[in-house]
Design a protein around this motif. Structure first.
Motif, short mmCIF file in Angstrom:
data_model
loop_
_atom_site.label_atom_id
_atom_site.label_comp_id
_atom_site.label_asym_id
_atom_site.label_seq_id
_atom_site.Cartn_x
_atom_site.Cartn_y
_atom_site.Cartn_z
N LYS A 125 -7.08 29.95 -13.63
CA LYS A 125 -7.84 30.94 -13.49
C LYS A 125 -7.23 31.92 -12.98
O LYS A 125 -5.84 32.12 -12.24
N GLU A 126 -7.63 33.38 -12.91
CA GLU A 126 -7.05 34.46 -12.77
C GLU A 126 -6.71 34.79 -11.20
O GLU A 126 -7.49 34.34 -10.21
N PHE A 127 -5.42 35.05 -10.70
CA PHE A 127 -5.22 35.11 -9.51
C PHE A 127 -5.24 36.52 -9.01
O PHE A 127 -4.43 37.47 -9.46
N THR A 128 -6.28 36.79 -8.08
CA THR A 128 -6.47 38.14 -7.62
C THR A 128 -6.21 38.32 -6.14
O THR A 128 -6.29 37.50 -5.36
N GLU A 129 -6.67 39.55 -5.82
CA GLU A 129 -6.81 39.83 -4.28
C GLU A 129 -7.96 38.75 -3.81
O GLU A 129 -7.75 38.54 -2.57
N ASP A 130 -9.07 38.70 -4.55
CA ASP A 130 -10.21 37.55 -3.94
C ASP A 130 -9.57 36.40 -3.73
O ASP A 130 -10.03 35.63 -2.90
N THR A 131 -8.54 35.83 -4.64
CA THR A 131 -8.00 34.58 -4.33
C THR A 131 -7.36 34.40 -3.22
O THR A 131 -7.56 33.63 -2.45
N ILE A 132 -6.31 35.61 -2.59
CA ILE A 132 -5.74 35.58 -1.32
C ILE A 132 -6.69 35.61 -0.56
O ILE A 132 -6.60 34.79 0.50
N ASP A 133 -7.80 36.35 -0.56
CA ASP A 133 -8.98 36.47 0.68
C ASP A 133 -9.40 35.11 0.89
O ASP A 133 -9.82 34.78 1.70
N LYS A 134 -9.81 34.29 -0.34
CA LYS A 134 -10.50 33.05 -0.11
C LYS A 134 -9.68 32.19 0.40
O LYS A 134 -10.08 31.21 1.49
N ILE A 135 -8.06 32.10 0.28
CA ILE A 135 -7.18 31.43 0.75
C ILE A 135 -7.10 31.85 2.32
O ILE A 135 -7.08 30.73 3.19
N LEU A 136 -7.17 32.90 2.57
CA LEU A 136 -6.85 33.27 4.20
C LEU A 136 -8.42 33.05 4.85
O LEU A 136 -8.24 32.43 6.04
N GLU A 137 -9.48 33.01 4.24
CA GLU A 137 -10.45 32.55 4.94
C GLU A 137 -10.53 31.00 5.14
O GLU A 137 -11.19 30.38 6.01
N LEU A 138 -10.13 30.12 4.20
CA LEU A 138 -10.04 28.74 4.10
C LEU A 138 -9.38 28.42 5.31
O LEU A 138 -9.49 27.15 5.86
N CYS A 139 -8.27 29.06 5.53
CA CYS A 139 -7.12 28.74 6.63
C CYS A 139 -7.72 29.21 7.91
O CYS A 139 -6.95 28.80 8.98
N ASP A 140 -8.60 29.79 8.08
CA ASP A 140 -9.41 30.43 9.27
C ASP A 140 -9.97 29.14 9.94
O ASP A 140 -11.21 29.23 10.16
N ASN A 141 -9.38 28.11 10.51
CA ASN A 141 -9.93 27.01 10.84
C ASN A 141 -8.82 26.51 11.80
O ASN A 141 -7.59 26.07 11.23
N ASP A 142 -9.00 25.89 12.95
CA ASP A 142 -7.96 25.37 13.83
C ASP A 142 -7.36 24.15 13.25
O ASP A 142 -6.40 23.58 13.77
N THR A 143 -8.24 23.46 12.55
CA THR A 143 -7.84 22.11 11.99
C THR A 143 -6.60 22.31 11.06
O THR A 143 -6.01 21.10 10.43
N ILE A 144 -6.75 23.50 10.30
CA ILE A 144 -5.66 23.72 9.31
C ILE A 144 -4.17 24.32 9.76
O ILE A 144 -4.21 25.13 10.51
N GLU A 145 -3.13 23.45 9.43
CA GLU A 145 -1.80 23.64 10.07
C GLU A 145 -1.13 24.65 9.07
O GLU A 145 -0.08 25.35 9.72
N GLY A 146 -1.41 24.83 7.96
CA GLY A 146 -0.73 25.57 7.21
C GLY A 146 -1.13 25.89 5.64
O GLY A 146 -2.04 25.13 5.41
N LEU A 147 -0.62 26.65 5.10
CA LEU A 147 -0.55 26.76 3.54
C LEU A 147 0.75 25.95 2.78
O LEU A 147 1.75 26.23 2.86
N SER A 148 0.15 25.40 1.56
CA SER A 148 1.20 24.86 0.82
C SER A 148 1.03 25.47 -0.66
O SER A 148 -0.13 25.81 -1.04
N ILE A 149 2.07 25.91 -1.25
CA ILE A 149 2.00 26.75 -2.52
C ILE A 149 3.03 25.63 -3.40
O ILE A 149 4.11 25.61 -3.29
N LEU A 150 2.18 25.35 -4.46
CA LEU A 150 2.89 24.47 -5.40
C LEU A 150 2.64 24.85 -6.74
O LEU A 150 2.18 25.90 -7.17
N GLY A 151 2.80 23.88 -8.04
CA GLY A 151 2.83 24.63 -9.13
C GLY A 151 2.50 23.23 -10.26
O GLY A 151 2.25 22.27 -9.54
#
Length: 163
Positions: A45-71
């Motif tokens: 899928k296309e990676f857009t600013e909305d994708t970044i916003d979605k990830i930031l929203e998903l991370c806005d949770n105390d149980t989430i320790e961090g972000l992993s970026i893979l491929g």
């Protein structure tokens, strides 16, 4: 730039519960890659600013320790600008959460001058080598790959391995 998938709660790609994004496109095509569906640069899928916003929203949770970026390959020239934008936005929003990145490119050879390193906490570098596969390794698939403390390495000027 494109991405393959986002995992909202991932417990296998880094410590704790994490949000993971798998970037689309990889030129390495390692033998027995665990994620061959990410190789095609035109897939996903296309990676857009909305994708970044979605990830930031998903991370806005105390149980989430961090972000992993893979491929795929997040550090491929096609993907690195988007990976940098995401990492920078994440660290601005969540300075106390960690970013882990997996790349076939080498920290001290291929990536040493890349801006994205300023935002990454841990980099697992090196291409997967099937002949060096070891299922007992933590966070990596083959013996040649390194788990690097990026910020410590940038300060010391040498590769610092996570113990």
């Amino acid at each position: 730039m494109r991405y393959n998938k986002i995992r909202k709660m991932d417990i296998s790609d880094g410590p704790g519960i994490r949000v993971s994004i798998f970037m689309q496109g990889c030129a390495f095509h390692c033998k027995n890659c665990f994620n061959p569906e990410t190789h095609d640069f035109n897939g996903g899928k296309e990676f857009t600013e909305d994708t970044i916003d979605k990830i930031l929203e998903l991370c806005d949770n105390d149980t989430i320790e961090g972000l992993s970026i893979l491929g795929g390959e997040p550090m491929h020239p096609t993907n690195i600008a988007g990976t940098t934008r995401l990492a920078k936005a994440f660290k601005r929003e969540y300075p106390n959460k960690t970013i882990w990145v997996w790349s076939g490119f080498l920290f001290d050879r291929d990536l040493k001058n890349e801006e994205v390193l300023n935002y990454i906490d841990v980099l697992v570098d090196g291409q997967y080598v099937d002949e060096l596969h070891n299922p007992t390794l933590k966070w990596r698939g083959s013996e040649n790959q390194r788990v690097i403390d990026v910020q410590k390495s940038l300060k010391s000027g040498k590769v610092e391995i996570v113990s």
